[in-house]
Design a protein around this motif. Structure first.
Motif, short mmCIF file in Angstrom:
data_model
loop_
_atom_site.label_atom_id
_atom_site.label_comp_id
_atom_site.label_asym_id
_atom_site.label_seq_id
_atom_site.Cartn_x
_atom_site.Cartn_y
_atom_site.Cartn_z
N LEU A 187 1.46 25.04 9.02
CA LEU A 187 0.98 24.41 8.06
C LEU A 187 2.77 24.82 7.20
CD1 LEU A 187 -0.68 23.82 5.56
CD2 LEU A 187 -1.36 25.52 5.24
N GLY A 242 4.12 21.99 5.16
CA GLY A 242 4.21 22.29 3.76
C GLY A 242 5.43 22.07 3.29
N THR A 254 0.03 22.92 -0.48
CA THR A 254 -0.35 23.39 0.77
C THR A 254 -1.73 24.26 0.73
OG1 THR A 254 0.83 25.43 1.23
CG2 THR A 254 1.96 23.25 2.44
#
Length: 468
Positions: free
Chosen positions: A349, A353, A358
């Protein structure tokens, strides 16, 4: 399945025929346990579950084309009756595998089994006809059902094996004896049931103990507990990983701007570049494991690299990325979770991001026993260290530990929030998401957080969280 007469099956499973007028009739269709999957020529396996008794569907499956029912009692239609349906199914799978002559590849590990199995299958399918475990049906029922889908044309049978205790892998390898056995890692998944990582290593190592002398043990050079399993096998040992001592290794590992891993693959027969379609650096280890298996089965480095670069995700809710028209990216990794896979998903993630806001929508990690508080706290803290924009902890006490870990890690943790359930998470996100945001959704399977991702992508029932 390869064609077998009912008489042959009776002999293999040690059963008795009931209401079968002609034992020479052959099973030519799939062996299934779900009445909805019955086809002409099927054998229906009647299990007694907590809520449904398969025997109640006997007449229905015969009408739908099944040749007979494998049952624990007479059912008024053609049936092979045995004392133990599960044992009989396993015996049938063992018999068919011995008849096939296909090379059997088995893999286990605490994390990444299904993703790696899917990679191995996609690589080997380029080489020869391959059958592999669908989704993560890796237990004493799913594994033999998968093995029974193989036919005379099958060259490779790729089977994922799960374990919840000592002896489970040994049992599965007795049903379907592998020639190539892969152990990915020893983590903390199910640690509450095993009692510790050493016990997990003992259980996973049953894989390599089952291998023949002319087989191959594919072991993770970067995991000390896995690497130590080399002493437990009489088979050839092949190491994979980023270690310089690995036979199959990765160099120059990096992530693309979209978070997809790229690296130089080195095998004993050559080197080639790989850029994956999957998301997250943790897939490098999975890809190396698949490459080691493929190399052992005769594929060249360039063939393997091409296959890995083109492979996608075959199983749902595992880093499943959806780009919405408004620019919001939803990452549905909600199939399951343990501390290792949580950390990997959070790092993915963070990579995906960069330059964007995020969100980590996280829930309970099950079966951690006495380690549950510390592990949930650690995941919350890691989210802060990775500068994830906002943590949404979903559910009960375990979610509160996630939120508390984030809060105690530093001032950013004040951006974390604890909500009661999936619908509350959806309501929060719908009110606060902005174009360009990236949202990760992840928890253990029992939490059902895939409903959050489906609501946000509009793939659920009318975009709402289904009642659970």
């Amino acid at each position: 399945m390869i064609a077998l007469s009912l008489a042959e099956i009776v002999s293999v499973v040690g059963g008795q025929t009931h209401d079968i007028p002609d034992p020479s009739v052959q099973v030519t269709g799939p062996v299934v346990r779900d009445s909805r999957e019955v086809r002409d020529g099927s054998l229906f396996v009647a299990f007694v579950g907590e809520r449904v008794d398969g025997h109640d569907f006997a007449a229905q499956v015969i009408e739908a084309g099944a040749v007979a029912v494998l049952a624990s009692r007479p059912v008024g239609v053609p049936a092979i009756v045995v004392d133990d349906v599960q044992a009989a199914l396993g015996a049938l799978a063992r018999h068919v595998v011995r008849r096939l002559g296909a090379t059997l590849v088995a893999l286990t590990g605490s994390a990444g089994k299904t993703s790696t199995k899917d990679l191995i299958a996609q690589v080997l399918m380029r080489h020869a006809p391959t059958v592999f475990t669908p989704q993560s049906l890796n237990n004493e029922i799913g594994l033999p059902l998968t093995a029974l889908t193989a036919t005379e044309e099958t060259r490779f049978l790729v089977l994922e094996m799960g374990a919840r205790g000592i002896g489970h892998i040994r049992y599965l390898t007795e049903l379907t004896p592998p020639r190539i056995g892969l152990v990915l890692n020893v983590g903390t998944a199910h640690i509450g049931e095993f009692g510790g990582r050493e016990q997990i290593a003992q259980a996973k190592g049953e894989m390599v103990e089952a291998l023949p002398e002319d087989g191959a043990a594919i072991l993770n050079a970067d995991d000390p507990l896995v690497r130590a399993m080399a002493s437990r096998t009489k088979a050839k040992v092949v190491l994979f990983g980023e270690s310089a001592e690995a036979d199959v290794r990765a160099e120059n590992v990096r992530l693309t701007d979209s978070g997809q891993p790229s690296f130089r693959l080195h095998t004993p027969s050559g080197a080639s570049d790989v850029t994956m379609r999957l998301y997250g650096e943790h897939h490098v280890s999975n890809a190396l494991a698949a490459a080691a298996v493929a190399h052992e089965l005769g594929m060249s480095a360039s063939e393997i690299a091409t296959a890995l670069s083109e492979a996608g995700s075959l199983s749902r809710w595992r880093m499943e990325v959806t780009e919405r028209p408004d620019g919001v990216t939803i990452v549905n990794d909600a199939y399951n979770a343990n501390p290792e896979s949580m950390r990997a998903a959070l790092r993915a993630l963070a990579a995906m991001g960069k330059g964007r806001r995020t969100w980590a929508v996280l829930g309970k990690m099950a079966e951690l026993g006495d380690e549950a508080l510390a592990e949930h706290d650690a995941v919350g803290r890691l989210a802060v260290r990775l500068n994830v924009g906002k943590l949404v902890a979903v559910g009960g006490v375990e979610a509160s530990w996630l939120q508390l870990g984030a809060y105690n890690e530093g001032s950013w943790g004040e951006e974390s929030v604890h909500v009661s359930d999936a619908q509350a998470a959806v309501d929060l996100l719908r009110s606060e998401l902005r174009p360009g945001d990236v949202v990760l959704v992840k928890a253990s399977r029992s939490v059902g957080l895939e409903s959050v991702a489906e609501a946000l992508t509009g793939t659920g029932a009318e975009g709402e969280v289904a009642a659970r």
